[in-house]
Enzyme design. Structure first.
Site, PDB file in Angstrom:
ATOM      1  N   LEU A  14     -20.107 -76.578  62.573  1.00 15.42           N
ATOM      2  CA  LEU A  14     -20.851 -75.525  61.859  1.00 15.42           C
ATOM      3  C   LEU A  14     -22.147 -75.163  62.562  1.00 15.42           C
ATOM      4  CD1 LEU A  14     -20.326 -76.896  58.250  1.00 15.42           C
ATOM      5  CD2 LEU A  14     -19.289 -74.844  59.250  1.00 15.42           C
ATOM      6  N   GLY A  15     -22.658 -76.069  63.341  1.00 14.68           N
ATOM      7  CA  GLY A  15     -23.895 -75.770  64.053  1.00 14.68           C
ATOM      8  C   GLY A  15     -24.499 -77.018  64.644  1.00 14.68           C
ATOM      9  N   LYS A  16     -25.514 -76.795  65.487  1.00 12.77           N
ATOM     10  CA  LYS A  16     -26.206 -77.901  66.149  1.00 12.77           C
ATOM     11  C   LYS A  16     -27.684 -77.773  65.874  1.00 12.77           C
ATOM     12  CE  LYS A  16     -24.007 -79.576  70.381  1.00 12.77           C
ATOM     13  NZ  LYS A  16     -22.706 -78.872  70.419  1.00 12.77           N
ATOM     14  N   GLY A  17     -28.345 -78.866  65.589  1.00 13.38           N
ATOM     15  CA  GLY A  17     -29.786 -78.835  65.398  1.00 13.38           C
ATOM     16  C   GLY A  17     -30.476 -79.773  66.363  1.00 13.38           C
ATOM     17  N   TYR A  19     -31.414 -82.741  65.837  1.00  9.94           N
ATOM     18  CA  TYR A  19     -31.114 -84.165  65.655  1.00  9.94           C
ATOM     19  C   TYR A  19     -29.644 -84.485  65.787  1.00  9.94           C
ATOM     20  CZ  TYR A  19     -35.788 -83.748  63.843  1.00  9.94           C
ATOM     21  OH  TYR A  19     -37.112 -83.462  63.723  1.00  9.94           O
ATOM     22  N   GLY A  20     -28.815 -83.477  65.864  1.00 11.42           N
ATOM     23  CA  GLY A  20     -27.386 -83.731  65.959  1.00 11.42           C
ATOM     24  C   GLY A  20     -26.568 -82.535  65.511  1.00 11.42           C
ATOM     25  N   LYS A  37     -23.394 -84.030  58.446  1.00 11.88           N
ATOM     26  CA  LYS A  37     -24.439 -83.949  59.467  1.00 11.88           C
ATOM     27  C   LYS A  37     -24.590 -85.291  60.153  1.00 11.88           C
ATOM     28  CE  LYS A  37     -29.236 -82.585  60.032  1.00 11.88           C
ATOM     29  NZ  LYS A  37     -30.180 -81.573  59.618  1.00 11.88           N
ATOM     30  N   ASP A 128     -39.587 -79.174  55.790  1.00 12.20           N
ATOM     31  CA  ASP A 128     -38.859 -78.461  56.843  1.00 12.20           C
ATOM     32  C   ASP A 128     -38.259 -77.169  56.291  1.00 12.20           C
ATOM     33  OD1 ASP A 128     -38.050 -78.119  59.440  1.00 12.20           O
ATOM     34  OD2 ASP A 128     -36.347 -79.486  59.323  1.00 12.20           O
TER      35      ASP A 128
END
Ligand code: ATP
Ligand code: MG
Length: 298
Positions: A14-17, A19-20, A37, A128
């Site tokens: 679904l996506g990358k941030g 932290y992972g 996550k 955040d």
């Protein structure tokens, strides 16, 4: 109940941030689709249980403005955090179709209600607030995720890259340590502005360095909504973005502000907008996937 990796079928990313990675997963025993996550940690094993204990408060209370928590488990030095899957995705991937003011008001009201719930019921400051942490589903619900429930977890997260978009309040940049509920109100204001305008208010291309960008947040007058928005909307954003943290309104006052109170509970058709924005996001993602590769150099 407890969740473990064996019970999960991994679906798409679904996506990358920082932290992972976040993955869509299917939990076989319950037939529930979830978002998982993965957070890489820098810590010794002894802290793992205190993180799980801190996350446990999430099982004890719920809000329609907070993404539901299903459970977490560890494998080696990673925490796997399983939460409600929000099919439309995060705000940063939806605002491209344009956000009419009634929708903007509805999104903002949901965010303020979520933040107020975290503070009043869980004594948590989000820490955040930003468009990637505001999730929407095709029912038209708007919910917050990635708030700092576990102090131990926040301390142990290993950053894999540093973001170039800061939603940090000026007082956090200049004083570093103080984090109060007013800092979340700044981040809220900046997130609304970005959602309305369709781009981050301190574009990195405008600055020579991250340092110059942060200096602008601290030293320049705050950004504002353009004249094309109603006075109520512009005033609301201006209050959230007051440079002096003490001057920013509390959540109760924000909820009573005309920008949020002028629309009745069921007056805004959030569902239709959410579905349209989701379809546009999926079409963009498909187009990017099918885009022809760069022509071979002859
Ligand atoms: P940062 O790492 O700086 O917090 P981020 O919020 O974009 O940035 P992640 O929290 O790792 O990073 O999330 C990556 C992406 O995954 C998000 O941008 C969002 O689009 C998507 N995502 C996260 N949680 C969910 C969820 N519960 N349902 C659907 N999509 C999600
Ligand atoms: Mg996030």
């Amino acid at each position: 109940f407890k969740i473990n990796m064996e019970e999960l079928k991994l679906l798409e990313e679904l996506g990358k941030g920082q932290y992972g990675t976040v993955q869509k997963v299917y939990h076989k025993p319950t037939n529930v689709t979830m978002a998982m996550k993965e957070i890489r940690l820098e810590l010794d094993q002894s802290k793992l249980n205190s993180i799980l204990m801190e996350l446990d408060v999430l099982h004890k209370s719920a809000s329609p403005y907070i993404v539901e928590f299903y459970g977490a488990f560890f494998i080696e030095t990673c925490v796997y955090y399983c939460m409600e899957f929000m099919d439309a995705g995060s705000l940063d991937k939806l605002y491209q179709i344009g956000v009419p003011e009634d929708i903007l008001s509805h999104i903002t009201r949901s965010m303020v209600r979520g933040l107020k719930f975290l503070k009043d019921d869980l004594s948590i400051i989000h820490r955040d607030v930003k468009p990637t942490n505001v999730l929407v589903n095709s029912k038209g619900q708007v919910k917050l995720c990635d708030f700092g429930v576990s102090g131990q977890l926040v301390q142990s997260m290993a950053k894999t890259h540093i973001g170039c978009q800061s939603y940090m309040a000026p007082e956090r940049i200049s004083q570093g340590h103080t984090y109060t509920v007013q800092s979340d109100v700044w981040s809220l204001g900046l997130s609304i502005l970005e959602t309305a305008e369709g781009s981050y208010p301190y574009p990195p291309e405008k600055y020579n360095s991250v340092f110059a960008q942060l200096a602008a947040i601290v030293e320049s007058p705050p950004p504002s909504l353009p004249e094309s928005y109603s006075q109520d909307a512009r005033d609301f954003v201006a209050l959230c973005l007051l440079k002096d943290a003490k001057e920013r309104p509390a959540y109760k006052a924000l909820l009573e502000h005309p920008f949020l109170s002028k629309y009745g509970e069921d007056e805004v058709d959030m569902k239709s907008w959410a579905v349209k924005a989701m379809e546009a996001r999926i079409a963009r993602e498909e187009a990017a996937k099918n885009a022809p590769a760069a022509p071979p150099s002859s």
